[in-house]
Motif scaffolding. Structure first.
Motif, mmCIF file in Angstrom:
data_model
loop_
_atom_site.group_PDB
_atom_site.id
_atom_site.type_symbol
_atom_site.label_atom_id
_atom_site.label_comp_id
_atom_site.label_asym_id
_atom_site.label_seq_id
_atom_site.Cartn_x
_atom_site.Cartn_y
_atom_site.Cartn_z
ATOM 1 N N LEU A 9 34.230 31.783 41.288
ATOM 2 C CA LEU A 9 33.409 32.048 42.454
ATOM 3 C C LEU A 9 32.990 33.412 42.295
ATOM 4 O O LEU A 9 33.592 34.419 41.989
ATOM 5 C CB LEU A 9 34.376 32.199 43.848
ATOM 6 C CG LEU A 9 34.051 32.860 44.965
ATOM 7 C CD1 LEU A 9 32.771 31.936 45.625
ATOM 8 C CD2 LEU A 9 35.175 32.818 46.090
ATOM 9 N N ASP A 11 30.991 36.235 44.944
ATOM 10 C CA ASP A 11 30.847 36.666 46.083
ATOM 11 C C ASP A 11 31.130 38.018 46.558
ATOM 12 O O ASP A 11 32.290 38.348 45.762
ATOM 13 C CB ASP A 11 31.348 35.752 47.142
ATOM 14 C CG ASP A 11 30.690 35.946 48.640
ATOM 15 O OD1 ASP A 11 30.840 37.120 49.163
ATOM 16 O OD2 ASP A 11 30.045 34.885 48.993
ATOM 17 N N GLN A 14 35.149 40.425 50.021
ATOM 18 C CA GLN A 14 36.623 39.748 49.972
ATOM 19 C C GLN A 14 36.824 38.626 51.230
ATOM 20 O O GLN A 14 37.585 38.043 50.582
ATOM 21 C CB GLN A 14 37.250 41.076 50.186
ATOM 22 C CG GLN A 14 38.753 40.804 49.873
ATOM 23 C CD GLN A 14 39.047 40.337 48.323
ATOM 24 O OE1 GLN A 14 38.953 41.111 47.360
ATOM 25 N NE2 GLN A 14 39.794 39.182 48.337
ATOM 26 N N ARG A 17 35.551 35.421 50.321
ATOM 27 C CA ARG A 17 36.428 34.800 49.087
ATOM 28 C C ARG A 17 37.821 34.405 49.504
ATOM 29 O O ARG A 17 38.210 33.371 49.016
ATOM 30 C CB ARG A 17 36.645 35.938 47.909
ATOM 31 C CG ARG A 17 35.101 36.274 47.193
ATOM 32 C CD ARG A 17 35.447 37.064 45.715
ATOM 33 N NE ARG A 17 36.526 38.275 45.857
ATOM 34 C CZ ARG A 17 36.003 39.370 46.227
ATOM 35 N NH1 ARG A 17 34.461 39.685 46.402
ATOM 36 N NH2 ARG A 17 36.769 40.569 46.132
ATOM 37 N N ASP A 18 38.345 35.113 50.197
ATOM 38 C CA ASP A 18 39.691 34.795 50.731
ATOM 39 C C ASP A 18 39.555 33.273 51.452
ATOM 40 O O ASP A 18 40.520 32.595 51.330
ATOM 41 C CB ASP A 18 40.117 35.890 51.763
ATOM 42 C CG ASP A 18 40.571 36.980 51.034
ATOM 43 O OD1 ASP A 18 40.780 37.049 49.813
ATOM 44 O OD2 ASP A 18 40.892 38.114 51.666
ATOM 45 N N ARG A 21 38.952 30.677 48.980
ATOM 46 C CA ARG A 21 40.062 30.200 48.324
ATOM 47 C C ARG A 21 41.079 29.340 49.238
ATOM 48 O O ARG A 21 41.749 28.509 48.799
ATOM 49 C CB ARG A 21 40.801 31.482 47.926
ATOM 50 C CG ARG A 21 42.022 31.498 47.038
ATOM 51 C CD ARG A 21 42.692 32.669 46.629
ATOM 52 N NE ARG A 21 41.831 33.602 46.346
ATOM 53 C CZ ARG A 21 41.774 34.788 47.316
ATOM 54 N NH1 ARG A 21 42.640 34.708 48.362
ATOM 55 N NH2 ARG A 21 41.033 35.783 47.189
ATOM 56 N N ILE A 32 40.754 27.753 42.214
ATOM 57 C CA ILE A 32 39.754 28.868 41.766
ATOM 58 C C ILE A 32 40.387 29.499 40.795
ATOM 59 O O ILE A 32 41.463 30.078 40.980
ATOM 60 C CB ILE A 32 39.499 29.749 43.022
ATOM 61 C CG1 ILE A 32 38.801 29.099 44.062
ATOM 62 C CG2 ILE A 32 38.754 30.942 42.325
ATOM 63 C CD1 ILE A 32 38.281 29.864 45.196
ATOM 64 N N GLU A 35 37.533 35.064 40.245
ATOM 65 C CA GLU A 35 36.648 35.622 41.334
ATOM 66 C C GLU A 35 36.071 36.860 40.774
ATOM 67 O O GLU A 35 36.566 37.670 40.104
ATOM 68 C CB GLU A 35 37.688 35.724 42.151
ATOM 69 C CG GLU A 35 38.071 34.503 42.862
ATOM 70 C CD GLU A 35 39.016 35.064 44.320
ATOM 71 O OE1 GLU A 35 38.652 36.230 44.713
ATOM 72 O OE2 GLU A 35 40.065 34.331 44.650
ATOM 73 N N TYR A 36 34.721 37.140 41.237
ATOM 74 C CA TYR A 36 33.973 38.060 40.717
ATOM 75 C C TYR A 36 33.143 38.495 41.980
ATOM 76 O O TYR A 36 32.836 37.984 43.071
ATOM 77 C CB TYR A 36 33.029 37.947 39.526
ATOM 78 C CG TYR A 36 33.617 37.275 38.331
ATOM 79 C CD1 TYR A 36 34.022 38.199 37.437
ATOM 80 C CD2 TYR A 36 33.806 36.016 38.320
ATOM 81 C CE1 TYR A 36 34.605 37.610 36.374
ATOM 82 C CE2 TYR A 36 34.265 35.365 37.241
ATOM 83 C CZ TYR A 36 34.764 36.189 36.130
ATOM 84 O OH TYR A 36 35.445 35.651 34.897
ATOM 85 N N GLU A 37 33.129 39.927 42.185
ATOM 86 C CA GLU A 37 32.636 40.593 43.400
ATOM 87 C C GLU A 37 30.888 40.979 42.979
ATOM 88 O O GLU A 37 30.346 41.449 43.859
ATOM 89 C CB GLU A 37 33.184 41.628 44.046
ATOM 90 C CG GLU A 37 33.320 42.959 42.923
ATOM 91 C CD GLU A 37 34.272 44.080 43.513
ATOM 92 O OE1 GLU A 37 34.107 45.249 43.054
ATOM 93 O OE2 GLU A 37 34.750 43.708 44.579
ATOM 94 N N ASP A 56 26.936 33.182 45.382
ATOM 95 C CA ASP A 56 26.214 33.726 46.550
ATOM 96 C C ASP A 56 25.079 34.534 46.041
ATOM 97 O O ASP A 56 24.890 35.282 45.088
ATOM 98 C CB ASP A 56 27.131 34.856 47.392
ATOM 99 C CG ASP A 56 26.537 35.490 48.476
ATOM 100 O OD1 ASP A 56 25.592 34.836 49.030
ATOM 101 O OD2 ASP A 56 26.776 36.615 48.848
#
Length: 212
Positions: A9, A11, A14, A17-18, A21, A32, A35-37, A56
């Motif tokens: 993922l 996005d 946070q 993403r939460d 998830r 998952i 995860e990456y921001e 995203d």
């Protein structure tokens, strides 16, 4: 036993993403794994072991459709499902042309996300009923649409990069093409959009909600 679907993922929010998830954790055969921001953190990984990538389009360090191309250049086989706040009419067609396997807006129900993931992992494309109508309109009534629908995939990508303020040198580096080639594409898109300079490119993209 059904094979577990490993999901990556990307996005920058946070809270989003939460929420994703939480939805995935309620499904027994999905998880998952990363995860990456931002896009850079993902691209810095040497390999990706996920079965699908949820992406995203509006990330701080990416330019929409160009992010799909950057991912496909490094990770050619991972299927990409776009998960975005932008409706299908804005980026849907271009995202699919750039290599995405599905396009889903964030206002959909959780069940639709699970369905879309399953379909893409099965090797199919996910297209909502609304998006299907847009694709039909694009294919058969293209001449009635906005001017940017006349652009090639490369011209469209360069238009977005120019609109974001990137120089021809930076664009050439990002897309692995020469500055001369960038200039050639720029001249073509200016002609097709009937505009004269980069400032007008930015204004056009803003007016048509192609950038935010």
């Amino acid at each position: 036993m059904t094979k577990k679907i490993n999901i990556c993922l990307i996005d920058d929010h946070q809270l989003v993403r939460d929420g994703i998830r939480l939805i995935i954790n309620q499904t027994s055969n999905m998880t998952i794994i990363n995860e990456y921001e931002n896009l850079k953190s993902f691209l810095n990984e040497s390999k990706c072991n996920a079965d699908i990538l949820l992406l995203d389009l509006t990330l701080p360090d990416s330019q929409g459709i160009a992010s799909i191309q950057a991912i496909k250049k490094k990770h050619k086989t991972i299927p990409i499902l776009i998960l975005t706040m932008h409706n299908e009419s804005q980026f849907g067609v271009r995202a699919m042309q750039a290599g995405a396997k599905g396009y889903l807006t964030k206002d959909n129900a959780a069940s639709e996300l699970i369905y879309a993931i399953t379909k893409v992992v099965d090797g199919k494309k996910y297209i909502s009923s609304n998006f299907s109508d847009i694709l039909i309109s694009t294919n058969f009534e293209k001449h009635r649409g906005p001017l940017h629908t006349r652009l090639s995939k490369r011209e469209f990508s360069i238009m977005l990069l120019l609109a974001s303020g990137k120089s021809p040198t930076e664009i050439g580096y990002d897309l692995d093409i020469s500055i001369k080639t960038v200039s050639t594409y720029r001249a073509r898109l200016l002609r097709k959009l009937d505009i004269e300079n980069n400032a007008e490119i930015t204004r056009y993209c803003l007016d048509n909600e192609l950038i935010v």
